[in-house]
Structure formats: structure tokens, C-alpha cells
Motif scaffolding. Structure first.
Motif, PDB file in Angstrom:
ATOM      1  N   LYS B  80       0.811  -1.210   0.000  1.00 40.11           N
ATOM      2  CA  LYS B  80       0.000   0.000   0.000  1.00 40.11           C
ATOM      3  C   LYS B  80       0.844   1.259   0.000  1.00 40.11           C
ATOM      4  CE  LYS B  80      -3.768  -2.227   2.526  1.00 40.11           C
ATOM      5  NZ  LYS B  80      -3.064  -3.485   2.816  1.00 40.11           N
ATOM      6  N   MET B  81       2.173   1.092  -0.065  1.00 38.91           N
ATOM      7  CA  MET B  81       3.009   2.282   0.097  1.00 38.91           C
ATOM      8  C   MET B  81       3.538   2.822  -1.222  1.00 38.91           C
ATOM      9  SD  MET B  81       5.018   0.892   3.421  1.00 38.91           S
ATOM     10  CE  MET B  81       6.501   1.728   2.941  1.00 38.91           C
ATOM     11  N   LYS B  82       3.141   2.205  -2.310  1.00 38.69           N
ATOM     12  CA  LYS B  82       3.834   2.522  -3.557  1.00 38.69           C
ATOM     13  C   LYS B  82       3.280   3.738  -4.302  1.00 38.69           C
ATOM     14  CE  LYS B  82       7.144  -0.454  -3.821  1.00 38.69           C
ATOM     15  NZ  LYS B  82       8.539  -0.132  -4.122  1.00 38.69           N
ATOM     16  N   GLY B  83       2.170   4.310  -3.832  1.00 39.73           N
ATOM     17  CA  GLY B  83       1.648   5.501  -4.503  1.00 39.73           C
ATOM     18  C   GLY B  83       0.718   5.205  -5.661  1.00 39.73           C
ATOM     19  N   ALA B  84       0.618   3.965  -6.038  1.00 45.13           N
ATOM     20  CA  ALA B  84      -0.335   3.593  -7.097  1.00 45.13           C
ATOM     21  C   ALA B  84      -0.583   2.100  -6.908  1.00 45.13           C
ATOM     22  CB  ALA B  84       0.238   3.867  -8.479  1.00 45.13           C
ATOM     23  N   VAL B  85      -1.629   1.606  -7.517  1.00 44.28           N
ATOM     24  CA  VAL B  85      -1.921   0.185  -7.364  1.00 44.28           C
ATOM     25  C   VAL B  85      -1.072  -0.611  -8.345  1.00 44.28           C
ATOM     26  CG1 VAL B  85      -3.704  -1.583  -7.391  1.00 44.28           C
ATOM     27  CG2 VAL B  85      -4.279   0.742  -6.695  1.00 44.28           C
ATOM     28  N   ILE B  86      -0.307  -1.568  -7.815  1.00 40.55           N
ATOM     29  CA  ILE B  86       0.569  -2.364  -8.670  1.00 40.55           C
ATOM     30  C   ILE B  86      -0.218  -3.510  -9.291  1.00 40.55           C
ATOM     31  CG2 ILE B  86       2.639  -3.824  -8.714  1.00 40.55           C
ATOM     32  CD1 ILE B  86       3.610  -2.307  -6.278  1.00 40.55           C
ATOM     33  N   MET B  87      -0.019  -3.715 -10.577  1.00 44.29           N
ATOM     34  CA  MET B  87      -0.652  -4.845 -11.256  1.00 44.29           C
ATOM     35  C   MET B  87       0.213  -6.060 -11.016  1.00 44.29           C
ATOM     36  SD  MET B  87      -2.867  -6.236 -13.287  1.00 44.29           S
ATOM     37  CE  MET B  87      -3.786  -5.004 -14.172  1.00 44.29           C
ATOM     38  N   PRO B  88      -0.326  -7.085 -10.387  1.00 44.05           N
ATOM     39  CA  PRO B  88       0.489  -8.289 -10.187  1.00 44.05           C
ATOM     40  C   PRO B  88       0.869  -8.891 -11.539  1.00 44.05           C
ATOM     41  CG  PRO B  88      -1.611  -8.436  -9.007  1.00 44.05           C
ATOM     42  CD  PRO B  88      -1.699  -7.250  -9.892  1.00 44.05           C
ATOM     43  N   ALA B  89       2.079  -9.424 -11.622  1.00 44.77           N
ATOM     44  CA  ALA B  89       2.542 -10.009 -12.879  1.00 44.77           C
ATOM     45  C   ALA B  89       2.335 -11.514 -12.858  1.00 44.77           C
ATOM     46  CB  ALA B  89       4.016  -9.669 -13.075  1.00 44.77           C
ATOM     47  N   GLU B  90       2.588 -12.143 -13.977  1.00 49.47           N
ATOM     48  CA  GLU B  90       2.292 -13.558 -14.116  1.00 49.47           C
ATOM     49  C   GLU B  90       3.211 -14.430 -13.276  1.00 49.47           C
ATOM     50  OE1 GLU B  90       3.146 -15.159 -17.902  1.00 49.47           O
ATOM     51  OE2 GLU B  90       1.854 -16.911 -17.642  1.00 49.47           O
ATOM     52  N   THR B  91       2.644 -15.443 -12.660  1.00 47.62           N
ATOM     53  CA  THR B  91       3.429 -16.493 -12.010  1.00 47.62           C
ATOM     54  C   THR B  91       3.196 -17.763 -12.799  1.00 47.62           C
ATOM     55  OG1 THR B  91       3.308 -15.549  -9.796  1.00 47.62           O
ATOM     56  CG2 THR B  91       3.638 -17.921  -9.947  1.00 47.62           C
ATOM     57  N   PHE B  92       4.278 -18.378 -13.241  1.00 48.94           N
ATOM     58  CA  PHE B  92       4.128 -19.628 -13.970  1.00 48.94           C
ATOM     59  C   PHE B  92       5.279 -20.549 -13.620  1.00 48.94           C
ATOM     60  CE2 PHE B  92       2.927 -22.687 -16.894  1.00 48.94           C
ATOM     61  CZ  PHE B  92       3.956 -23.006 -17.773  1.00 48.94           C
ATOM     62  N   ILE B  93       4.985 -21.595 -12.859  1.00 46.56           N
ATOM     63  CA  ILE B  93       6.001 -22.577 -12.465  1.00 46.56           C
ATOM     64  C   ILE B  93       5.626 -23.857 -13.183  1.00 46.56           C
ATOM     65  CG2 ILE B  93       7.152 -23.667 -10.524  1.00 46.56           C
ATOM     66  CD1 ILE B  93       7.280 -20.940  -9.715  1.00 46.56           C
ATOM     67  N   PRO B  94       6.372 -24.207 -14.235  1.00 44.52           N
ATOM     68  CA  PRO B  94       5.913 -25.283 -15.114  1.00 44.52           C
ATOM     69  C   PRO B  94       5.922 -26.686 -14.512  1.00 44.52           C
ATOM     70  CG  PRO B  94       8.081 -24.490 -15.775  1.00 44.52           C
ATOM     71  CD  PRO B  94       7.632 -23.601 -14.670  1.00 44.52           C
ATOM     72  N   GLU B  95       6.761 -26.912 -13.506  1.00 43.54           N
ATOM     73  CA  GLU B  95       6.786 -28.256 -12.913  1.00 43.54           C
ATOM     74  C   GLU B  95       6.746 -28.153 -11.402  1.00 43.54           C
ATOM     75  OE1 GLU B  95       9.524 -30.312 -16.418  1.00 43.54           O
ATOM     76  OE2 GLU B  95      10.135 -30.455 -14.323  1.00 43.54           O
ATOM     77  N   SER B  96       6.524 -29.261 -10.759  1.00 44.53           N
ATOM     78  CA  SER B  96       6.474 -29.262  -9.305  1.00 44.53           C
ATOM     79  C   SER B  96       7.847 -28.942  -8.723  1.00 44.53           C
ATOM     80  CB  SER B  96       6.028 -30.648  -8.815  1.00 44.53           C
ATOM     81  OG  SER B  96       6.215 -30.736  -7.423  1.00 44.53           O
ATOM     82  N   ILE B  97       7.866 -28.163  -7.633  1.00 43.33           N
ATOM     83  CA  ILE B  97       9.141 -27.841  -6.995  1.00 43.33           C
ATOM     84  C   ILE B  97       9.437 -28.791  -5.834  1.00 43.33           C
ATOM     85  CG2 ILE B  97       8.981 -25.394  -7.591  1.00 43.33           C
ATOM     86  CD1 ILE B  97       8.261 -24.846  -4.640  1.00 43.33           C
ATOM     87  N   GLU B  98       8.462 -29.649  -5.558  1.00 44.92           N
ATOM     88  CA  GLU B  98       8.547 -30.549  -4.400  1.00 44.92           C
ATOM     89  C   GLU B  98       9.853 -31.345  -4.419  1.00 44.92           C
ATOM     90  OE1 GLU B  98       6.807 -31.594  -0.857  1.00 44.92           O
ATOM     91  OE2 GLU B  98       5.825 -30.328  -2.348  1.00 44.92           O
ATOM     92  N   GLY B  99      10.654 -31.208  -3.374  1.00 40.78           N
ATOM     93  CA  GLY B  99      11.870 -32.014  -3.271  1.00 40.78           C
ATOM     94  C   GLY B  99      12.989 -31.638  -4.232  1.00 40.78           C
ATOM     95  N   ARG B 100      12.824 -30.536  -4.954  1.00 37.49           N
ATOM     96  CA  ARG B 100      13.855 -30.140  -5.923  1.00 37.49           C
ATOM     97  C   ARG B 100      14.575 -28.873  -5.483  1.00 37.49           C
ATOM     98  NH1 ARG B 100      10.657 -30.794 -11.568  1.00 37.49           N
ATOM     99  NH2 ARG B 100      12.694 -30.481 -12.529  1.00 37.49           N
ATOM    100  N   THR B 101      15.694 -28.597  -6.165  1.00 33.75           N
ATOM    101  CA  THR B 101      16.429 -27.361  -5.877  1.00 33.75           C
ATOM    102  C   THR B 101      15.859 -26.241  -6.737  1.00 33.75           C
ATOM    103  OG1 THR B 101      18.456 -28.573  -5.377  1.00 33.75           O
ATOM    104  CG2 THR B 101      18.701 -26.250  -5.966  1.00 33.75           C
ATOM    105  N   VAL B 102      15.503 -25.142  -6.091  1.00 31.50           N
ATOM    106  CA  VAL B 102      15.009 -23.988  -6.836  1.00 31.50           C
ATOM    107  C   VAL B 102      16.079 -22.912  -6.815  1.00 31.50           C
ATOM    108  CG1 VAL B 102      13.320 -22.115  -6.835  1.00 31.50           C
ATOM    109  CG2 VAL B 102      12.583 -24.448  -6.334  1.00 31.50           C
ATOM    110  N   ILE B 103      16.422 -22.390  -7.981  1.00 37.45           N
ATOM    111  CA  ILE B 103      17.362 -21.273  -8.040  1.00 37.45           C
ATOM    112  C   ILE B 103      16.558 -20.015  -8.349  1.00 37.45           C
ATOM    113  CG2 ILE B 103      19.457 -20.340  -9.098  1.00 37.45           C
ATOM    114  CD1 ILE B 103      20.040 -23.208 -10.087  1.00 37.45           C
TER     115      ILE B 103
END
Lengths: 330, 183
Positions: B80-103
Motif C-alpha cells: 500500500k506504500m507505492k503511490g499507485a496500485v501495482i498490477m500483479p505479474a504472471e506467475t508460472f512454475i511449469p513443474e512441481s518444486i517438491e523435493g527439488r532445488t530452486v534457483i
């Protein structure tokens, strides 16, 4: 430093995409620009991603309290708003008249003042009298108001979720032909949808028995007919309104059977129009009266998508209004 | 009347060397990437991640690397501090992260709050085996939360009111790292 005067979303100095959303309340589609509506759609897209991921909520509104004040009965709209607020991690409290002080003779404004005194940031208001949310917004500038349906006036979130459903289905609403069938005269859903569809470039036709068409219909700038077959042959999408049993009692229509005979959306009527079509309904449905079961459950029906999109669209509205609160003055 | 002063602190040539070195570091530690995902932090981690992927491909280490993008907007603590409403950008994680290393990948780390929000956003998708953080520019001594990159490019010391901006040829028409001061 506020982003100002842009017609498109643009990048601020820190490269993040900002919106031009400047509304403290959502009282009607009337006050929204086409760009505002597209902003709601863009945010709703993001919330659809959230709703379809393993953990279906985000903490964005965790410091917010939302109250639903439904002076008129509603299960689905209220649930949809409550879920939307909860999925944004807001605190939610619900007020329904049956168990409340209204029965003890308290005025609406006193009720609102009491709820506000308990610390509420945003109210979703539904009332049988048109203009109630506007009155509340005027009298209580410190709270944000979202119209959950006021009298026969507007139901903006319904129109937003309906047009969002069409946008997801067709990509664009420009030139899309939508026929709205049913009790147009008393329908806030019809009014909001007509405004919203036209702002997005769709073509609208309304279809109703003569007694249920407003006599000012010419001024609405939509096509209109009393013949269901004309509407179905013309449209790409048929939007079916619920016919209320009370209309039968107050002589707007002679009987439900007669209404069904002339206006029910049946599979036969749709197929004989000879073109592809989609069917929508704001719910709850009277199966067998305004809409046949076969039609409601057919693959052409977008009804369940409307419900799914309703939560995402309401999340988008709450997100925009809550985050705008800090920097948009009433 | 206020103005902006822009000072080039890393030119395009050096930037490309640093990007290559980071890409090879990632390849060294995680190739052939079977149990690994690259996740770019929206919005500015995305062009950096694209460069890493392109570099890995050129160097022949791409293998089966899977990469996605993550938007931390809805998890920020300052929305709420940014002076304007931010449009959230796309989140797309193509595979499961379960048990894997995420960089996690971002261009600049400053207070660390964005990465903190990104970590919250990431955990929504499951429990990774471990999370690494690769950044191109580390603004030293500026953290407000205890978060440090595990793979880093260059260190920059900048004052509070200054901005460190990474520009990419394909987006900004120029390439390099600029220090921007309002004067």
C-alpha cells in the motif's frame, strides 16, 4: 510519485507495472472506464492462477477487515465475497438481517455506524433499495464500499464476472452479440451487464414479455424484442435471467407456465436457431421455468465458469480497492 | 527543479562477462539440471534469467533445464506504500518444486524484502529440497532482512536514495548497470 494521465499501463521508474485505478468504492459499472474494467480483468487473471495452485490464498489483505452487510438474502454472492476476502487473508465478518438489530427497528445508517465503530475497512453492501451503497459511501467516507446489488439499480461485480467469463471464452467482446432474456424491468444484473458489455464493445439485445420491458427501453440504446426466436437467431450468447415467482403474484405475467411457454430457453429453441451459442445465467436457476435442465448442463453452458470466475473477479475488486485506499482521496 | 544523474558503473562488455560467469557457476553446481528449476523473480529477474538460459544453451550446458517466473507482489509487506496500485505479474512454475532445488533469480538485491516475499510466494507451490539465490548486483550493507545471495555477480555500494538499474539491450536499447541519483 503518482503515475498520472496514462491511457495504458506503463512502467514506473522502478519498472513495475502500475494501474490507473483510482476508485475508492465500487458502486456501479457506470463509474468505470473501459480501462478500469480491463484492469479488473488483468488482476483477475492473476487470481485465477492463485485459485488453481495448491495453496489457494495470498496474504495481500492480511491487515484488512471486510464486512458483508447483506440486507437482502443471498447465499452465493455473499459466499463468493467471503471466500474472495478470505483468500486474500482478510478478516471477514458477516451481517445478515434475520438475526439482527434491524428487526428491532435500527436504521441502516445506525447499523453501519455500529459496524464501523468495531473497525472495518471495507463493506460489501446488498440492499433492496437502490442507492443504499451510495448513501453509505457518502455518509461514511472512511470506509470503502462495494455494491453487492442495490434494488433494481446495479450489481457491478456480477457484470464484471460475466464479462470476464466471456473475455476468457472469446478473447475479446468486440462485436460479440449477447441477448439478455427475462425480467429486464426489475433486473439490476441486466442493467450492469448492459453497461459493461457496451463499454467493452459488445452488441446487446434484450428480450422480455412486454410487461417486463421498461417503457424507457428506447433510451437504453440496446436492441429489444418480445420474440425469443428473434433474439436466439441473432445472438452468440444468451444470458438468461431468473424469473421471480413474485412477478406472477403482482400480475406482471399471467403465470409461470405462460412465461415458460413463450420464453423458456430450451434445447429445441437453441438448436433451431441454427448457429453455435453459449448460455449464461447469474443463478440461482429455476430449472424448467426460464431454463431447461438439458441446457443448463450442456457443454454450451458457461454457468459454472461464471461461479468460478466470480471469486477471482471479487478478489481483484477487493485487491484494487484495498490497495488504492492509501492514496486515493474520497 | 530536480534532475537525475545517471552514472554507468558496469558497461555492456563487463556485464556479459559477469552473466557468463554466473551461468557457468550454475552449470558447475547443478548441471545436468534434472532436480533443479530456475525461477525468475518478476519483473526484472526475467530478462536476467532469459540471458542465463541463452548463455547455458550457447555453452552447451542447457540440458533439460526448466525455468519459470514468480511474482512476489501479493506477498509484499509494502503493497500500500507505492503511490499507485501495482498490477500483479504472471506467475508460472511449469513443474512441481517438491523435493527439488530452486534457483531464484533477480537482477538486484537491495533490502532483501522482495526476495523474502518471493520465498513466501514460492512455498505456496510445495516444499523444495533447497533454495538458492542468484543475483547480478548485490547492494551491500543495505539489507533489512537476513537474506544473502548464494551466487552473485558484482557488489555495489550505493546510498539510500540512489537506484541501481540493470538495462538489457533487447528491452532498454542499451546494456549495462547504471547508478541513478536524484539531484
Amino acid at each position: 510519485m503518482l503515475a498520472r494521465n496514462s491511457r495504458e499501463r506503463r512502467r514506473m521508474a522502478d519498472n513495475r507495472s502500475v494501474t490507473d485505478w483510482r476508485h475508492r468504492h465500487l458502486l456501479g459499472i457506470k463509474e468505470l472506464t473501459r480501462e478500469d474494467i480491463e484492469t479488473v480483468f488483468g488482476v483477475a487473471d492473476r487470481f485465477m492462477e492463485v485459485l488453481r495452485s495448491p495453496v489457494r490464498y495470498v496474504p495481500a489483505l492480511r491487515d484488512f477487515t471486510v464486512a458483508t452487510l447483506f440486507f437482502e438474502p443471498s447465499t452465493r454472492t455473499r459466499m463468493s465475497f467471503e471466500l474472495a476476502a478470505k483468500r486474500l487473508s482478510a478478516e471477514v465478518i458477516s451481517f445478515s438481517p434475520g438475526t439482527s438489530s434491524l428487526q428491532k427497528g435500527e436504521t441502516i445508517l445506525d447499523t453501519v455506524a455500529n459496524v464501523l465503530a468495531m473497525g472495518v475497512d471495507l463493506m460489501v453492501v446488498r440492499h433492496a433499495s437502490s442507492g443504499t451503497p451510495h448513501l453509505i459511501a457518502e455518509c461514511f467516507p472512511q470506509v470503502a464500499v462495494v455494491n453487492g446489488g442495490d434494488g433494481t439499480h446495479e450489481h457491478p461485480t456480477q457484470a464484471l464476472l460475466d464479462t470476464y467469463t466471456l473475455r476468457r471464452e472469446y478473447g475479446t467482446l468486440k462485436g460479440l452479440r449477447v441477448a439478455i432474456v427475462g425480467d429486464i424491468l426489475h433486473s439490476r444484473v441486466a442493467r450492469s451487464n448492459i453497461l459493461c458489455l457496451k463499454k467493452l464493445g459488445a452488441e446487446v439485445m434484450v428480450c422480455a414479455p412486454p410487461a417486463l420491458l421498461p417503457h424507457t427501453i428506447e433510451k437504453w440504446q440496446v436492441a429489444y424484442t418480445t420474440q425469443i426466436n428473434i433474439a436466439l437467431r441473432w445472438c452468440d450468447v444468451v444470458y438468461v435471467l431468473r424469473i421471480q415467482k413474485e412477478r406472477q403474484q403482482s400480475a406482471y405475467i399471467s403465470s409461470m407456465d405462460e412465461y415458460s411457454h413463450f420464453y423458456a430457453i430450451t434445447m429445441e429453441r437453441l438448436l433451431s436457431a441454427g448457429k453455435p451459442f453459449k448460455v449464461m445465467h447469474p443463478g440461482p436457476m429455476n430449472r424448467g421455468i426460464e431454463i431447461d435442465s438439458r441446457v443448463a448442463d450442456a457443454p454450451h453452458s458457461l454457468i459454472l465458469q461464471q461461479v468460478e470466475h466470480g471469486v477471482a473477479v471479487r478478489m481483484a475488486v477487493l485487491y484494487l480497492i484495498a490497495t488504492a485506499r492509501g492514496h486515493v482521496k474520497g | 527543479m530536480s534532475g537525475r544523474r545517471e552514472e554507468l558503473i558496469v558497461d555492456g562488455e563487463l556485464l556479459r562477462v559477469v552473466v557468463r560467469r554466473i551461468s557457468l557457476q550454475i552449470a558447475e553446481r547443478f548441471s545436468p539440471f534434472r532436480e533443479c528449476l530456475l525461477v525468475a523473480i518478476q519483473p526484472r529477474g526475467v530478462p536476467f534469467a532469459e540471458r542465463i538460459v541463452k548463455t547455458l544453451e550457447t555453452e552447451g550446458y542447457l540440458g533439460g533445464l526448466v525455468w519459470g517466473r514468480l511474482d512476489p507482489t501479493l506477498y509484499r509487506d509494502d503493497i500500500k506504500m507505492k503511490g499507485a496500485v501495482i498490477m500483479p505479474a504472471e506467475t508460472f512454475i511449469p513443474e512441481s518444486i517438491e523435493g527439488r532445488t530452486v534457483i531464484l533469480v533477480d537482477d538486484v538485491i537491495y533490502t532483501g524484502r522482495t526476495v523474502r516475499a518471493a520465498l513466501d510466494a514460492l512455498m505456496r507451490f510445495g516444499r523444495p529440497h533447497r533454495v538458492e539465490l542468484a543475483v547480478l548486483v548485490d547492494r551491500r550493507f543495505s539489507r533489512e532482512v537476513p537474506i544473502e545471495p548464494t551466487i552473485k555477480g558484482i557488489s555495489v555500494d550505493a546510498a539510500r536514495g540512489e537506484q541501481v538499474r540493470v538495462c538489457w539491450q533487447e528491452i532498454h536499447g542499451k546494456e549495462g548497470v547504471w547508478l541513478i541519483t536524484e539531484v
